[in-house]
Enzyme design. Sequence first.
Site, short mmCIF file in Angstrom:
data_model
loop_
_atom_site.label_atom_id
_atom_site.label_comp_id
_atom_site.label_asym_id
_atom_site.label_seq_id
_atom_site.Cartn_x
_atom_site.Cartn_y
_atom_site.Cartn_z
N GLU A 120 0.79 -1.29 0.08
CA GLU A 120 -0.16 -0.33 -0.02
C GLU A 120 0.89 1.17 0.15
O GLU A 120 0.36 2.37 0.01
CB GLU A 120 -0.95 -0.19 1.25
CG GLU A 120 -1.81 -1.19 1.16
CD GLU A 120 -2.65 -1.25 0.16
OE1 GLU A 120 -2.50 -2.47 -0.34
OE2 GLU A 120 -3.32 -0.35 -0.47
N ARG A 158 16.90 9.20 -22.81
CA ARG A 158 17.17 9.47 -24.31
C ARG A 158 17.54 10.89 -24.44
O ARG A 158 17.70 11.36 -25.56
CB ARG A 158 15.87 9.04 -25.06
CG ARG A 158 14.62 9.78 -24.50
CD ARG A 158 13.54 9.25 -25.03
NE ARG A 158 13.26 9.33 -26.69
CZ ARG A 158 12.85 10.50 -27.28
NH1 ARG A 158 12.86 11.35 -26.67
NH2 ARG A 158 13.07 10.56 -28.47
N ASP A 173 11.80 15.77 -31.66
CA ASP A 173 10.48 14.89 -31.07
C ASP A 173 9.41 16.06 -30.89
O ASP A 173 9.65 17.37 -30.69
CB ASP A 173 10.87 14.69 -29.61
CG ASP A 173 11.45 13.08 -29.46
OD1 ASP A 173 11.53 12.60 -30.61
OD2 ASP A 173 11.75 12.80 -28.67
N1 LIG Z 1 0.90 6.88 -11.38
C1 LIG Z 1 2.08 6.45 -10.85
O1 LIG Z 1 3.14 6.94 -11.22
C2 LIG Z 1 2.22 5.14 -9.58
C3 LIG Z 1 3.39 5.15 -9.01
C4 LIG Z 1 3.49 4.15 -8.03
C5 LIG Z 1 2.34 3.28 -7.91
N2 LIG Z 1 2.10 2.41 -7.15
C6 LIG Z 1 3.26 2.13 -6.04
C7 LIG Z 1 3.16 3.36 -5.11
C8 LIG Z 1 3.21 2.57 -3.45
C9 LIG Z 1 2.78 1.17 -3.70
C10 LIG Z 1 2.73 1.14 -5.20
N3 LIG Z 1 1.18 3.45 -8.88
C11 LIG Z 1 1.04 4.35 -9.65
#
Ligand SMILES: NC(=O)c1ccc(NC2CCCC2)nc1
Length: 256
Positions: A120, A158, A173
Site C-alpha cells: 500500500e 534519451r 521530438d
Molecule cells: N501513477 C504512478 O506514477 C504510480 C506510482 C506508483 C504506484 N504504486 C506504488 C506506490 C506505492 C505502492 C505501489 N502507482 C502509480
Amino acid sequence: MSQAPFAVTLVTLFPDMARAVTDFGVTRRAVENGLLALETVNPRDFTEDRHRTVDDRPFGGGPGMVMKVAPLEKALLAAREGNPGARVIYLSPQGQPLTQAKAVALAAQPGLVLLAGRYEGVDERLLDAQVDEQVSIGDYVLSGGELPALVLIDAVSRLLPGVLGHQDSAEQDSFSGEFEDLLDCPHYTRPEVYQGQAVPEVLLSGNHERIRRWRLKQALGRTWQQRPDLLERRRARGLSNEEQQLLDEYIAEQSS
Ligand SMILES: NC(=O)c1ccc(NC2CCCC2)nc1
C-alpha cells in the site's frame, strides 16, 4: 571526451525489473557506451530479522501492508552513498506529473535515486526524512513503483548527450524544440505505396523547407484535434505567424 555516466540507483524489492532498461534498445546501448549507469539496491538486503521482513500491518487498520521505515532508510542511505548528490524521487500517484519538461530537468541533475514502493506504500516518515520529491507517471494506481521508475529512466536517458543516434532527433521530438508541447507528426518509410496507400508526396520531394512546414502543420493540426489542452499551452507561449497560418490551413482542410 567521454563524460561520466548519468547515475541512476533504483531502490526496489524486484531488482530484476531493471533489465527492462539495461537489456534492451537505446537504454541498453547507453549503458554499454558508459552514458547511463543503472544500479539496484534491495531493501530486503537491509533487514535484520530471520524472515527478512520489509512490510508490516498499517496502524489504524485497513487492508494491505505498509513498507517499513528501517530497511528502506538503510537501503536509501546505501543508494545515496553510491550516487552522491543524486535527487531522491519516490514514484507515486501523489507525485507531480512526469512531463517532458520534468524529464529535461531531471536529466540535468547529478544523478537520481528512485524509490519504488510496493504493497500500500511506504511509511510516511521515510518520505519526510529521505525523499526530495514525488513523481507520478499518470492518474492511475499500479502494484509497484518500478514500472513508473523505468518509464522515468527511459524518458530521461534519451535526453542525455550521445544517447540518441542523431542528437537533433531528440529536439525534433514532439514536446521539444520547435515541436515543444506538440504531438508528433506522422512518420513513413518504404515502401512508397502499401496496399494502395501512398506516402504524402511532399515527403518524397526532397524540399526540406516544404517538408519542415508540412511536419509542423501536421503536428499543430493533430495537437488541435487530439490535445487542445496542449495547444492552449503552446498558444499561451505565442504561436508564430507561420504556425497560426499552418493551423488555420489544417482546420480549414478538416471542414472542407
Ligand atoms: N501513477 C504512478 O506514477 C504510480 C506510482 C506508483 C504506484 N504504486 C506504488 C506506490 C506505492 C505502492 C505501489 N502507482 C502509480
